[in-house]
Design an enzyme around this catalytic site. Structure first.
Site, PDB file in Angstrom:
ATOM      1  N   GLN A   1      -8.562  10.131   8.560  1.00 44.84           N
ATOM      2  CA  GLN A   1      -7.264  10.808   8.660  1.00 44.84           C
ATOM      3  C   GLN A   1      -7.054  11.731   7.453  1.00 44.84           C
ATOM      4  O   GLN A   1      -6.544  12.847   7.585  1.00 44.84           O
ATOM      5  CB  GLN A   1      -6.139   9.776   8.746  1.00 44.84           C
ATOM      6  CG  GLN A   1      -4.753  10.371   8.598  1.00 44.84           C
ATOM      7  CD  GLN A   1      -3.646   9.388   8.916  1.00 44.84           C
ATOM      8  OE1 GLN A   1      -3.323   9.163  10.065  1.00 44.84           O
ATOM      9  NE2 GLN A   1      -3.041   8.794   7.901  1.00 44.84           N
TER      10      GLN A   1
ATOM     11  N   GLY B   1       0.844  -1.199   0.000  1.00 43.43           N
ATOM     12  CA  GLY B   1       0.000   0.000   0.000  1.00 43.43           C
ATOM     13  C   GLY B   1       0.880   1.250   0.000  1.00 43.43           C
ATOM     14  O   GLY B   1       0.654   2.195  -0.762  1.00 43.43           O
ATOM     15  N   HIS B   2       1.918   1.238   0.847  1.00 48.17           N
ATOM     16  CA  HIS B   2       2.836   2.390   0.888  1.00 48.17           C
ATOM     17  C   HIS B   2       3.589   2.522  -0.443  1.00 48.17           C
ATOM     18  O   HIS B   2       3.757   3.629  -0.960  1.00 48.17           O
ATOM     19  CB  HIS B   2       3.887   2.204   1.993  1.00 48.17           C
ATOM     20  CG  HIS B   2       3.325   2.187   3.375  1.00 48.17           C
ATOM     21  ND1 HIS B   2       3.293   1.059   4.145  1.00 48.17           N
ATOM     22  CD2 HIS B   2       2.767   3.173   4.129  1.00 48.17           C
ATOM     23  CE1 HIS B   2       2.764   1.337   5.334  1.00 48.17           C
ATOM     24  NE2 HIS B   2       2.423   2.614   5.344  1.00 48.17           N
TER      25      HIS B   2
HETATM   26  O1  PAF Z   1      -1.002   7.011   8.488  1.00 44.01           O
HETATM   27  C1  PAF Z   1       0.090   7.022   9.094  1.00 44.01           C
HETATM   28  O2  PAF Z   1       0.964   6.185   8.863  1.00 44.01           O
HETATM   29  C2  PAF Z   1       0.332   8.087  10.138  1.00 44.01           C
HETATM   30  O3  PAF Z   1      -0.845   8.423  10.797  1.00 44.01           O
HETATM   31  C3  PAF Z   1       1.039   9.347   9.603  1.00 44.01           C
HETATM   32  C4  PAF Z   1       0.182  10.080   8.581  1.00 44.01           C
HETATM   33  C5  PAF Z   1       2.364   8.954   8.969  1.00 44.01           C
HETATM   34  C6  PAF Z   1       1.324  10.310  10.755  1.00 44.01           C
HETATM   35  O4  PAF Z   1       2.113   9.725  11.733  1.00 44.01           O
END
Ligand code: PAF
Length: 296
Positions: free
Chosen positions: A168, A36-37
């Protein structure tokens, strides 16, 4: 890939790159990377940089910058923080293979010199009171705090986030507005990457035991069934069906909610005049899983 640990060094490097004409695409993470990343890195690399002009022979140059920082201020549950998976070497290799240009990996003292109380926090109003906000008090304060800090360090032109953490994304969109950076930061929200059985990719998945992993995609199946029944059934009914099914298989559902996708106002029933999203959070053992699906 160039790796930095210190704010001063990464800022100096990025300032020079900006002067050379590079636009900066930023992918903040907490490590324990998965595909996903990596899909966010790929998307950042492929998207034409803002300011790209096909009439100009040389397009604006782009630099992809990832950060890995397990932010202590966003964990409302001490055990979740302590058990958060860490896989530094593997993360570095995955990012390098994906062609990420810069990795920023600071220590806690670098991000919070003198402690977190010395770094500003932000208010997100209603968003902090529902769903993840209600289940994880203080979580979005911590997310806003660290992302504001990272944005100040990296000064990106583009920010890449995954739709799995839908709330988020909304919080960070609001953060960008509060920082007055709506016109300078282009926010990209990328679709959730899934395992072949539908389970949303997440760093926490690796904490699932084998039998838990075998049933974890039930959350996704619930989302699919809710989507399929939106024009025939009442939400209350499908919500109960999913809740019962999840409980029967050993999950502890926290919420199965329908909301307006534009503002997360909770809805009691399907309303095709609105853009709708269904969101689920459930615990399997001590692993907390979340997922969501846009309905229309
Ligand atoms: O989604 C995440 O991995 C975290 O919440 C983030 C956006 C890197 C902030 O620490």
């Amino acid at each position: 890939m160039v790796i930095f640990k210190y704010i001063e060094d990464v800022k100096y490097y990025l300032e020079n790159k900006r002067e050379e004409g590079f636009r900066i695409a930023f992918i903040p993470t907490m490590g324990a990377l998965h595909n996903g990343h990596i899909s966010l890195i790929n998307e950042a690399k492929q998207a034409k940089p803002a300011g790209y002009n096909s009439a100009i022979a040389i397009p604006a140059k782009k630099l992809t910058v990832a950060s890995i920082f397990v932010n202590p201020t966003q964990f409302n549950d001490k055990e979740d923080f302590e058990k958060y998976p860490v896989s530094g070497e593997n993360d570095i290799q995955m990012l390098a293979e994906a062609g990420c240009d810069v990795l920023f990996m600071p220590q806690v003292t670098e991000i919070y010199p003198g402690g977190p109380d010395n770094i500003p926090t932000f208010e997100f109003g209603y968003l902090e009171t529902v769903l993840e906000g209600a289940q994880r008090p203080g979580h979005f304060k911590g997310v806003g705090q660290v992302v504001a800090r990272l944005l100040d360090i990296v000064q990106p032109d583009e920010l890449y986030l995954g739709q799995k953490d839908y709330q988020q994304c909304m919080v960070l969109k609001d953060l960008i507005r509060q920082l007055g950076k709506e016109d300078t930061i282009n926010l990209h929200i990328s679709s959730t990457q899934r395992e072949p059985d539908g389970l949303a990719m997440s760093s926490r998945n690796r904490r699932l035991t084998e039998p838990q992993r075998a049933i974890a995609a039930l959350i996704y199946q619930c989302l699919v069934s809710i989507q399929a029944k939106q024009s025939t059934d009442k939400f209350e009914l499908v919500q109960k069906e999913c809740n019962d099914l999840l409980e029967e298989k050993g999950f502890s559902p926290e919420y199965i909610s329908l909301a307006d996708a534009n503002n997360l106002e909770l809805l009691t029933d399907f309303d095709s005049n609105r853009k709708m999203i269904v969101l689920i959070a459930a615990k399997l053992g001590n692993v907390r899983l979340i997922d969501n699906m846009l309905l229309n």
